[in-house]
Enzyme design. Structure first.
Site, PDB file in Angstrom:
ATOM      1  N   VAL A  11       0.832  -1.211   0.000  1.00  0.00           N
ATOM      2  CA  VAL A  11       0.000   0.000   0.000  1.00  0.00           C
ATOM      3  C   VAL A  11       0.863   1.257   0.000  1.00  0.00           C
ATOM      4  O   VAL A  11       0.644   2.195  -0.776  1.00  0.00           O
ATOM      5  CB  VAL A  11      -0.913  -0.001   1.254  1.00  0.00           C
ATOM      6  CG1 VAL A  11      -1.673   1.291   1.383  1.00  0.00           C
ATOM      7  CG2 VAL A  11      -1.857  -1.176   1.203  1.00  0.00           C
ATOM      8  N   ASP A  30      10.697   3.106   5.784  1.00  0.00           N
ATOM      9  CA  ASP A  30      10.492   1.728   6.253  1.00  0.00           C
ATOM     10  C   ASP A  30      11.601   1.398   7.236  1.00  0.00           C
ATOM     11  O   ASP A  30      12.741   1.860   7.062  1.00  0.00           O
ATOM     12  CB  ASP A  30      10.521   0.751   5.072  1.00  0.00           C
ATOM     13  CG  ASP A  30       9.765  -0.529   5.395  1.00  0.00           C
ATOM     14  OD1 ASP A  30       8.670  -0.715   4.843  1.00  0.00           O
ATOM     15  OD2 ASP A  30      10.267  -1.334   6.205  1.00  0.00           O
ATOM     16  N   LYS A  35      15.412  -3.182   2.705  1.00  0.00           N
ATOM     17  CA  LYS A  35      14.393  -2.816   1.707  1.00  0.00           C
ATOM     18  C   LYS A  35      14.651  -1.394   1.182  1.00  0.00           C
ATOM     19  O   LYS A  35      14.565  -1.130  -0.014  1.00  0.00           O
ATOM     20  CB  LYS A  35      13.009  -2.894   2.347  1.00  0.00           C
ATOM     21  CG  LYS A  35      11.886  -2.700   1.351  1.00  0.00           C
ATOM     22  CD  LYS A  35      10.557  -2.566   2.036  1.00  0.00           C
ATOM     23  CE  LYS A  35       9.790  -3.868   2.044  1.00  0.00           C
ATOM     24  NZ  LYS A  35       8.445  -3.725   2.628  1.00  0.00           N
ATOM     25  N   GLU A 155      -4.575  -5.651  -5.854  1.00  0.00           N
ATOM     26  CA  GLU A 155      -3.298  -6.031  -6.431  1.00  0.00           C
ATOM     27  C   GLU A 155      -3.495  -6.359  -7.914  1.00  0.00           C
ATOM     28  O   GLU A 155      -4.520  -6.904  -8.295  1.00  0.00           O
ATOM     29  CB  GLU A 155      -2.712  -7.222  -5.680  1.00  0.00           C
ATOM     30  CG  GLU A 155      -2.380  -6.840  -4.256  1.00  0.00           C
ATOM     31  CD  GLU A 155      -1.703  -7.947  -3.464  1.00  0.00           C
ATOM     32  OE1 GLU A 155      -1.136  -8.857  -4.081  1.00  0.00           O
ATOM     33  OE2 GLU A 155      -1.749  -7.881  -2.234  1.00  0.00           O
ATOM     34  N   ASN A 208     -14.733  -4.911   2.429  1.00  0.00           N
ATOM     35  CA  ASN A 208     -14.007  -6.146   2.139  1.00  0.00           C
ATOM     36  C   ASN A 208     -14.788  -7.375   2.600  1.00  0.00           C
ATOM     37  O   ASN A 208     -14.788  -8.403   1.926  1.00  0.00           O
ATOM     38  CB  ASN A 208     -12.617  -6.122   2.781  1.00  0.00           C
ATOM     39  CG  ASN A 208     -11.583  -5.538   1.823  1.00  0.00           C
ATOM     40  OD1 ASN A 208     -11.911  -5.162   0.706  1.00  0.00           O
ATOM     41  ND2 ASN A 208     -10.341  -5.453   2.254  1.00  0.00           N
ATOM     42  N   LEU A 250     -18.738 -12.297  -8.584  1.00  0.00           N
ATOM     43  CA  LEU A 250     -19.682 -13.422  -8.545  1.00  0.00           C
ATOM     44  C   LEU A 250     -19.018 -14.686  -9.088  1.00  0.00           C
ATOM     45  O   LEU A 250     -19.696 -15.637  -9.432  1.00  0.00           O
ATOM     46  CB  LEU A 250     -20.935 -13.115  -9.377  1.00  0.00           C
ATOM     47  CG  LEU A 250     -21.886 -12.017  -8.889  1.00  0.00           C
ATOM     48  CD1 LEU A 250     -23.149 -11.985  -9.755  1.00  0.00           C
ATOM     49  CD2 LEU A 250     -22.285 -12.228  -7.424  1.00  0.00           C
ATOM     50  N   CYS A 260      -5.690  -9.403   2.003  1.00  0.00           N
ATOM     51  CA  CYS A 260      -6.717  -8.499   2.542  1.00  0.00           C
ATOM     52  C   CYS A 260      -8.017  -9.186   2.918  1.00  0.00           C
ATOM     53  O   CYS A 260      -8.459  -9.085   4.065  1.00  0.00           O
ATOM     54  CB  CYS A 260      -6.993  -7.379   1.554  1.00  0.00           C
ATOM     55  SG  CYS A 260      -5.600  -6.269   1.446  1.00  0.00           S
ATOM     56  N   LYS A 320      -4.006 -14.694  -7.037  1.00  0.00           N
ATOM     57  CA  LYS A 320      -4.847 -14.308  -8.175  1.00  0.00           C
ATOM     58  C   LYS A 320      -3.917 -13.880  -9.310  1.00  0.00           C
ATOM     59  O   LYS A 320      -2.701 -13.745  -9.092  1.00  0.00           O
ATOM     60  CB  LYS A 320      -5.819 -13.186  -7.783  1.00  0.00           C
ATOM     61  CG  LYS A 320      -5.137 -11.875  -7.430  1.00  0.00           C
ATOM     62  CD  LYS A 320      -6.176 -10.789  -7.243  1.00  0.00           C
ATOM     63  CE  LYS A 320      -5.495  -9.422  -7.285  1.00  0.00           C
ATOM     64  NZ  LYS A 320      -6.441  -8.329  -7.209  1.00  0.00           N
ATOM     65  N   ARG A 327       0.592 -14.619  -0.440  1.00  0.00           N
ATOM     66  CA  ARG A 327       0.021 -14.627   0.909  1.00  0.00           C
ATOM     67  C   ARG A 327      -1.412 -15.186   0.879  1.00  0.00           C
ATOM     68  O   ARG A 327      -2.235 -14.744   0.096  1.00  0.00           O
ATOM     69  CB  ARG A 327       0.047 -13.216   1.499  1.00  0.00           C
ATOM     70  CG  ARG A 327       1.477 -12.775   1.794  1.00  0.00           C
ATOM     71  CD  ARG A 327       1.535 -11.358   2.274  1.00  0.00           C
ATOM     72  NE  ARG A 327       1.071 -10.409   1.290  1.00  0.00           N
ATOM     73  CZ  ARG A 327       0.988  -9.110   1.496  1.00  0.00           C
ATOM     74  NH1 ARG A 327       1.325  -8.606   2.667  1.00  0.00           N
ATOM     75  NH2 ARG A 327       0.570  -8.302   0.551  1.00  0.00           N
TER      76      ARG A 327
END
Ligand code: UDX
Length: 429
Positions: A11, A30, A35, A155, A208, A250, A260, A320, A327
């Site tokens: 994010v 961070d 990183k 994402e 969500n 759907l 998330c 996906k 994750r």
């Protein structure tokens, strides 16, 4: 406007790069110094279409920089976004220790007015605690505001979601805070909802959870379709034509994953319980989601007779398409169960192999779908990458020991596959 973004994760990084693109001066912070070192060399730790280009361009133009020094970033900025992780605890509650520790660091470094904005997904009432933490830890007599501005990025299309959002939600307690946030996003010309902080926090969790409920509902309907002989794809089409329902979210399959939806669902159940409401409906949403993975394994078992010593080609590992995020990916539970039943796994994912190598033991990672299929007893589709829809199925068939595809994402037309001589098993049809 000068902005600090604390937390250079998914994010934070996407929001930082996009705010810089809008012309703001952004500093991403961070506490993981390796990183930050990598980001300063412009090595992007995640795969997100368009992100690398955006980071490089804005860094080159001097609008985007990276640091591990939170105090410096707070001193240099008017607006401070908190975008650190809120990982789930054992009991499903969100772990907010990262938020508290950032709030303390901000408080100590503030030397004049600052607007602190919650961007991470947090349970309702977090804003109240952030305000309290800053109040008791600030070193100077300065004023500040806290606001909530939840992110709705998906994402794989996060930059588009940021630049062309359906809505921007702002939870504020003062006119000054509202004006600052309005100006930050002004260039987008997007619909804005200004509300109180608690409602803004709740909008994110409720949205969500509602999406999770939509998916689980369809997964339950898919089970009824299988028992009755109806076709879930046609059912979804017909339902989706009703504007009150809409066609998106759907799609039945092997259930939702990612960082998330599962986490926010758990956190919403848990915060509701804490507040005194037993959200049984959402508990059932979670149960249906878990059962979909078991149903899929059952389909594989029914199609292969015995799993032991069979070789299974797994297409898709990421939770996906268009992301390398592993994750809470359904592929993890599915592969581990198949391995424990004695199957050999040959897997391919267009982007997630690197991250998957850290998770799985004993999996043969292949360089394409055809290599995965070679000598396998069946192909299972776990993630619906577009390139799998375009595969040369005749070629695939020749490589397999038997023409068997078990599809957890309904990416093929059953008649076409049967016409090509495949045994094709999919979801809810
Ligand atoms: C989600 C929310 O959509 C986003 O608004 C929020 O900011 C972060 O969480 P993301 O996790 O990136 O975004 O993925 P999303 O595209 O929403 O998909 C979530 C999961 O649901 C995936 O595992 C996906 O495969 C599954 N899904 C989605 C279905 O099973 N069926 C569908 O119809 C849609």
């Amino acid at each position: 406007m000068k902005i600090a973004i604390i937390g250079a994760g998914y994010v934070g990084l996407v929001s930082g790069a996009c705010f810089a693109e809008l012309g703001h001066q952004v500093i991403c912070v961070d506490n993981d110094s390796s990183k930050i070192k990598a980001l300063n060399k412009l090595h992007i730790p995640i795969y997100e279409p368009g992100l690398e280009e955006l980071v490089k361009r804005n860094h080159r133009h001097g609008r985007l920089s990276f640091t591990a020094d939170i105090a410096r970033a707070v001193k240099d900025s008017l607006v401070i976004f908190i975008a650190v992780g809120t990982p789930p605890k054992e009991n499903g509650e969100a772990d907010l220790t990262g938020i508290e520790s950032v709030a303390r660091s901000i408080a100590r470094a503030m030397d004049s007015y600052r607007l602190i904005v919650e961007k991470s997904t947090v349970p309702v009432e977090t804003g109240k605690w952030v305000k309290h933490t800053i109040e008791i830890n600030k070193k100077k007599k300065v004023t500040f505001d806290v606001a909530s501005n939840p992110e709705f990025l998906r994402e794989g299309q996060a930059i588009k979601n940021f630049m062309q959002p359906d809505r921007i939600v702002i939870g504020v307690e003062s006119k000054k805070a509202e004006e600052i946030v309005r100006e930050l996003y002004g260039a987008l010309g997007a619909p804005m909802l200004v509300t109180d902080i608690k409602s803004a926090e709740l909008i994110k969790h409720a949205s969500n959870s509602f999406l999770a409920m939509k998916i689980s509902f369809m997964n339950a309907v898919a089970s009824v379709c299988e028992l009755s002989g109806a076709d879930i794809e046609r059912v979804a089409e017909g339902m989706g034509m009703d504007k009150r329902i809409g066609r998106s979210f759907l799609n039945a399959g092997i259930g939702f994953g990612g960082f998330c939806l599962p986490k926010d669902l758990d956190a919403f159940i848990s915060i509701s319980e804490k507040l005194g409401y037993n959200f049984n409906l959402l508990k059932e949403v979670k149960k249906i989601n878990e059962s979909k993975k078991q149903d899929f394994i059952k389909k594989i078992e029914n199609s292969l007779w015995n799993i032991k010593e069979k070789t299974i080609a797994v297409l898709g590992l990421a939770f996906k398409p268009d992301t390398d995020d592993m994750r809470f990916a359904p592929s993890i539970d599915i592969i581990e169960k198949l391995q424990s039943d004695g199957a050999k796994i040959r897997a391919f994912d267009p982007q997630a192999t690197q991250k998957a190598k850290v998770i799985f033991r004993g999996v043969k990672f292949c360089s394409d779908a055809y290599e995965a299929a070679k000598g396998s007893d069946c192909v299972i589709i776990v993630t619906e990458w577009s390139e799998f829809k375009e595969l040369n199925l005749k070629k695939l068939k020749k490589l397999l020991k038997q023409p068997l595809i078990i599809d957890g994402r309904n990416i093929y037309d059953p008649h076409k596959l049967e016409g090509l001589g495949f045994k094709y098993v999919s979801i809810g049809r």
